[in-house]
Design a protein around this motif. Structure first.
Motif, short mmCIF file in Angstrom:
data_model
loop_
_atom_site.label_atom_id
_atom_site.label_comp_id
_atom_site.label_asym_id
_atom_site.label_seq_id
_atom_site.Cartn_x
_atom_site.Cartn_y
_atom_site.Cartn_z
N LYS A 140 7.25 -0.99 -2.95
CA LYS A 140 8.08 -2.04 -2.36
C LYS A 140 9.42 -2.14 -3.10
O LYS A 140 9.46 -2.31 -4.30
CB LYS A 140 7.36 -3.39 -2.43
CG LYS A 140 6.11 -3.47 -1.55
CD LYS A 140 5.51 -4.86 -1.61
CE LYS A 140 4.27 -4.96 -0.72
NZ LYS A 140 3.68 -6.32 -0.78
N PHE A 141 10.48 -2.02 -2.33
CA PHE A 141 11.83 -2.24 -2.84
C PHE A 141 12.50 -3.30 -1.97
O PHE A 141 13.63 -3.15 -1.54
CB PHE A 141 12.64 -0.95 -2.80
CG PHE A 141 12.19 0.10 -3.78
CD1 PHE A 141 12.83 0.26 -4.99
CD2 PHE A 141 11.11 0.92 -3.50
CE1 PHE A 141 12.42 1.23 -5.90
CE2 PHE A 141 10.69 1.90 -4.39
CZ PHE A 141 11.36 2.05 -5.60
N ASP A 142 11.77 -4.39 -1.70
CA ASP A 142 12.27 -5.43 -0.80
C ASP A 142 13.59 -6.00 -1.31
O ASP A 142 13.71 -6.40 -2.47
CB ASP A 142 11.24 -6.55 -0.67
CG ASP A 142 9.98 -6.11 0.05
OD1 ASP A 142 10.00 -5.01 0.61
OD2 ASP A 142 8.98 -6.85 0.03
N GLY A 143 14.58 -6.06 -0.42
CA GLY A 143 15.87 -6.62 -0.77
C GLY A 143 16.87 -5.62 -1.28
O GLY A 143 18.04 -5.95 -1.47
N LEU A 144 16.43 -4.38 -1.51
CA LEU A 144 17.33 -3.37 -2.05
C LEU A 144 18.52 -3.12 -1.13
O LEU A 144 19.61 -2.80 -1.58
CB LEU A 144 16.57 -2.08 -2.30
CG LEU A 144 17.36 -0.92 -2.93
CD1 LEU A 144 17.94 -1.32 -4.28
CD2 LEU A 144 16.49 0.31 -3.08
N GLU A 145 18.32 -3.29 0.16
CA GLU A 145 19.39 -3.03 1.12
C GLU A 145 20.58 -3.97 0.94
O GLU A 145 21.68 -3.72 1.46
CB GLU A 145 18.87 -3.14 2.56
CG GLU A 145 18.46 -4.53 3.00
CD GLU A 145 17.03 -4.89 2.62
OE1 GLU A 145 16.54 -5.93 3.11
OE2 GLU A 145 16.42 -4.15 1.83
N HIS A 146 20.39 -5.06 0.17
CA HIS A 146 21.47 -6.02 -0.08
C HIS A 146 22.28 -5.67 -1.33
O HIS A 146 23.28 -6.34 -1.62
CB HIS A 146 20.91 -7.43 -0.22
CG HIS A 146 20.23 -7.93 1.01
ND1 HIS A 146 20.90 -8.22 2.17
CD2 HIS A 146 18.91 -8.16 1.28
CE1 HIS A 146 20.04 -8.63 3.09
NE2 HIS A 146 18.83 -8.60 2.58
N ALA A 147 21.86 -4.64 -2.05
CA ALA A 147 22.57 -4.23 -3.27
C ALA A 147 23.79 -3.41 -2.86
O ALA A 147 23.83 -2.18 -2.98
CB ALA A 147 21.65 -3.44 -4.18
N GLU A 148 24.81 -4.08 -2.40
CA GLU A 148 25.95 -3.43 -1.77
C GLU A 148 26.79 -2.58 -2.72
O GLU A 148 27.55 -1.72 -2.28
CB GLU A 148 26.83 -4.50 -1.09
CG GLU A 148 26.09 -5.29 -0.02
CD GLU A 148 26.87 -6.47 0.49
OE1 GLU A 148 27.96 -6.72 -0.09
OE2 GLU A 148 26.42 -7.15 1.43
#
Length: 267
Positions: A140-148
């Motif tokens: 799980k790498f939940d939220g990684l897509e927000h690491a802009e």
């Protein structure tokens, strides 16, 4: 030592220390704490979270046959921390929530075999470098897509699958991606990672195809090694900036087009 309020760097690496006393919280000026190689250290005191100036924490408990690492949990991290290294903590199942240290720019995790998830990644707007190696239970790498701001991402030997890679399509600034040893990858789609300059894929034995590879016009380095199931690559002439190509041990790969356009080829 607790009276050393102006001390900025404390290195007690590779010592036989078994605990860090609560006085660590009195070191208000401490910027860097290195406790790597302290294989008898069992507990990290909660007072570490009070070190408001702490920017770098290095925990490297790389296992040896004689003394296995014992750290099972970590305290809340200081809000100012920018670099965190956690290596060889085989009993560590989770990291403290990362939503508090919002200035974290580099997170390096290696051989934490029981780690299953990382919480708080969505808050890390300044994260530039994320490396997770040998954490074979991590899926799980939940939220990684927000690491802009992320530029470098290494997820080697983790439980990364095609769906997880597809979820990285918001990482428009990502320049380097390493998915080596990710056995669950079959047809990963990286077509949206349009700023990618380097892709490493070693020992991804189940990859049949890397979708969207031809759209990565900025790609400079492409390394595909021991991917024994991969069957096709796009015409390499579509890569204007590709200067290094390494293809080794890919027994099913045939008729790669455009090799003459690449600056350096190892096949």
């Amino acid at each position: 030592m607790g009276k050393l309020e102006k001390l900025e760097e404390l290195n007690i690496s590779k010592t036989a220390i078994e605990e860090i006393p609560p006085w660590i919280g009195s070191m208000k000026s401490l910027i860097s704490l290195d406790i790597s190689g302290c294989k008898k250290l069992r507990v990290l005191p909660k007072e570490i979270g009070k070190l408001e100036e702490l920017k770098e924490l290095n925990i490297d408990n790389t296992a040896t046959e004689e003394i296995p690492p014992d750290i099972e949990s970590m305290p809340e991290l200081p809000s100012a921390i920018s670099k965190l290294f956690v290596h060889g903590c085989n009993k560590l199942k989770e990291l403290p929530n990362l939503s508090s240290p919002k200035l974290l720019s580099q997170l390096n995790i290696k051989n934490c075999r029981e780690l299953t998830e990382i919480n708080g990644l969505e808050a890390l707007k300044f994260l530039v470098h994320l490396s997770v190696l040998g954490s074979k239970k991590l899926s799980k790498f939940d939220g990684l897509e927000h690491a802009e701001s992320l530029r470098y991402l290494n997820m080697s030997s983790s439980l990364v699958n095609d769906d997880l890679v597809r979820g990285l399509d918001r990482l428009k600034n990502l320049e380097e991606l390493d998915v080596s040893g990710c056995e669950n990858l079959i047809r990963p789609d990286i077509s949206q990672l349009t700023h990618l300059k380097r892709l490493d894929a070693y020992h991804c034995h189940n990859i049949v195809e890397i979708k969207g590879l031809e759209r990565l016009k900025t790609l400079e380095f492409l390394i595909i090694q021991s991917c024994t199931s991969i069957e096709t690559l796009p015409d390499l002439s579509c890569f204007n900036n590709l200067t290094y190509l390494e293809i080794l041990g890919c027994s099913k790969l045939r008729d790669v087009q455009g090799l003459e356009k690449v600056g350096y080829v190892l096949k």
